[in-house]
Write a protein that holds these residues in place. Sequence first.
Motif, short mmCIF file in Angstrom:
data_model
loop_
_atom_site.label_atom_id
_atom_site.label_comp_id
_atom_site.label_asym_id
_atom_site.label_seq_id
_atom_site.Cartn_x
_atom_site.Cartn_y
_atom_site.Cartn_z
N GLN A 62 0.82 -1.21 0.00
CA GLN A 62 0.00 0.00 0.00
C GLN A 62 0.86 1.27 0.00
N VAL A 63 0.39 2.27 -0.75
CA VAL A 63 0.88 3.64 -0.65
C VAL A 63 -0.27 4.46 -0.09
N LEU A 64 -0.04 5.13 1.02
CA LEU A 64 -1.11 5.83 1.73
C LEU A 64 -0.78 7.31 1.86
N LEU A 65 -1.79 8.14 1.71
CA LEU A 65 -1.64 9.59 1.86
C LEU A 65 -2.44 10.04 3.07
N TYR A 66 -1.78 10.86 3.92
CA TYR A 66 -2.42 11.42 5.10
C TYR A 66 -2.33 12.93 5.01
N GLU A 67 -3.48 13.58 4.91
CA GLU A 67 -3.47 15.04 4.86
C GLU A 67 -3.33 15.60 6.27
N LEU A 68 -2.64 16.75 6.39
CA LEU A 68 -2.31 17.34 7.67
C LEU A 68 -3.09 18.62 7.91
N ASP A 69 -3.33 18.93 9.19
CA ASP A 69 -3.97 20.20 9.53
C ASP A 69 -2.91 21.26 9.82
N ALA A 70 -3.33 22.43 10.26
CA ALA A 70 -2.41 23.55 10.46
C ALA A 70 -1.41 23.29 11.58
N ASP A 71 -1.71 22.36 12.48
CA ASP A 71 -0.81 22.03 13.58
C ASP A 71 0.14 20.89 13.24
N GLY A 72 0.01 20.33 12.03
CA GLY A 72 0.84 19.20 11.64
C GLY A 72 0.26 17.86 12.00
N ALA A 73 -0.93 17.83 12.60
CA ALA A 73 -1.58 16.58 12.94
C ALA A 73 -2.26 15.98 11.71
N ILE A 74 -2.47 14.67 11.75
CA ILE A 74 -3.15 14.00 10.64
C ILE A 74 -4.64 14.30 10.69
N ALA A 75 -5.20 14.68 9.53
CA ALA A 75 -6.62 15.02 9.45
C ALA A 75 -7.42 14.00 8.64
N SER A 76 -6.77 13.29 7.72
CA SER A 76 -7.50 12.32 6.90
C SER A 76 -6.51 11.30 6.34
N ARG A 77 -7.05 10.18 5.90
CA ARG A 77 -6.26 9.09 5.33
C ARG A 77 -6.87 8.67 4.01
N ARG A 78 -6.04 8.51 2.98
CA ARG A 78 -6.53 8.10 1.67
C ARG A 78 -5.62 7.01 1.10
N GLU A 79 -6.24 6.00 0.53
CA GLU A 79 -5.50 4.95 -0.16
C GLU A 79 -5.33 5.34 -1.62
N VAL A 80 -4.32 4.78 -2.27
CA VAL A 80 -4.12 5.05 -3.69
C VAL A 80 -4.28 3.76 -4.47
N GLU A 81 -4.28 3.91 -5.78
CA GLU A 81 -4.46 2.77 -6.67
C GLU A 81 -3.35 1.74 -6.45
#
Length: 348
Positions: free
Chosen positions: A113-132
């Motif tokens: 798996q390659v996974l993307l985690y978007e960050l908020d303004a504090d650097g914390a993880i806000a969301s998780r997304r899988e890729v193809e």
Amino acid sequence: MADTLIWTGSYTVDSGGNGKGIGALLARPDGSLEPLGLAVACDSPSFLAVHPALPVVYAVHEHAQTVGVYRRSGSGVTLEPLGEAWTAGAAACHVAVDPRGRFLVVACWGDGQVLLYELDADGAIASRREVEPSRDPYDAGRPSRAHATLFLQDGRIMTTDLGHDLLRVWDYVPGKGLEAAGELALPKDSGPRHLAQHKDGTVFVVTEYSIEVAAVRAGTDGRFELVSIGPAGASEVSDGDAAAEIALSPDGRHAYVGVRGSSRICTLRITGGPAGDDGTGLEPVADTPSSGDWPRHHLVHEGWLHLAHERSNDVVTFSLDPESGLPAGPAARLETGSPTALVVGGSA
């Protein structure tokens, strides 16, 4: 030059290691290393990344299959969890942070798996997304083994798949995640592991299985092509060898490849001209014993080469000759449990 803080990843008891979590050490201009203690106790933080603007460190917990976020507390080197750990994939082995601090990319060796985690303004993880998921370009029924991520100079992202002998290129689309933007198959069973980009745009990829370095470069259409591939070292490959990390000298004249098994560091001279001619290549110069067992990761910084030896439980430092590029020493040795990653963390 000033003292430099280096964060150290490790394997802990859950992975059969001797580490305790994320450590901190001070690298001085004279090459000496000073232990600063355990920054935070956690399970097998095998690879680390540092936020580009905030006092935040990210770690993949390989055995636990999670990614954790840690914030530096005050002016010391203590790290505190910033929120709960997020689920990753099997054997999550690499984490990288977007240079603009918008997201993380995690590569998982166990399930590809390659996974993307978007960050908020504090650097914390806000969301998780899988890729193809990756598909084996050789249709050989092999498992996918995602292993590393590189943020390219043109704003795109490149990931390696060690199991599929594949380089994958991505575009980041805010709110959607990573979208496929191309791929390049390397020779079958070569095993692309880690990678680094030269200032002329060429990407050098070290192959774990074949112990080689591939040079790839984007054409005018943005598609990457294989420019060259050749041995990582000047000496013959031994049974049990496995290439690990690749790092470039700041002046772009040399590359350094760690080889586990025979425990050596290979120095290569970067040849060729700027992008647009017949390509930038690598010429092995010499192999140097790493003075430890199982050099898993290394860092080139301020004229020094710091090597993390997973099995001999130490970080060994060599000086680098400014002309030949060859390491000399060792100049310093620091004992630490099962080190797996060395990442510059800013001022101490």
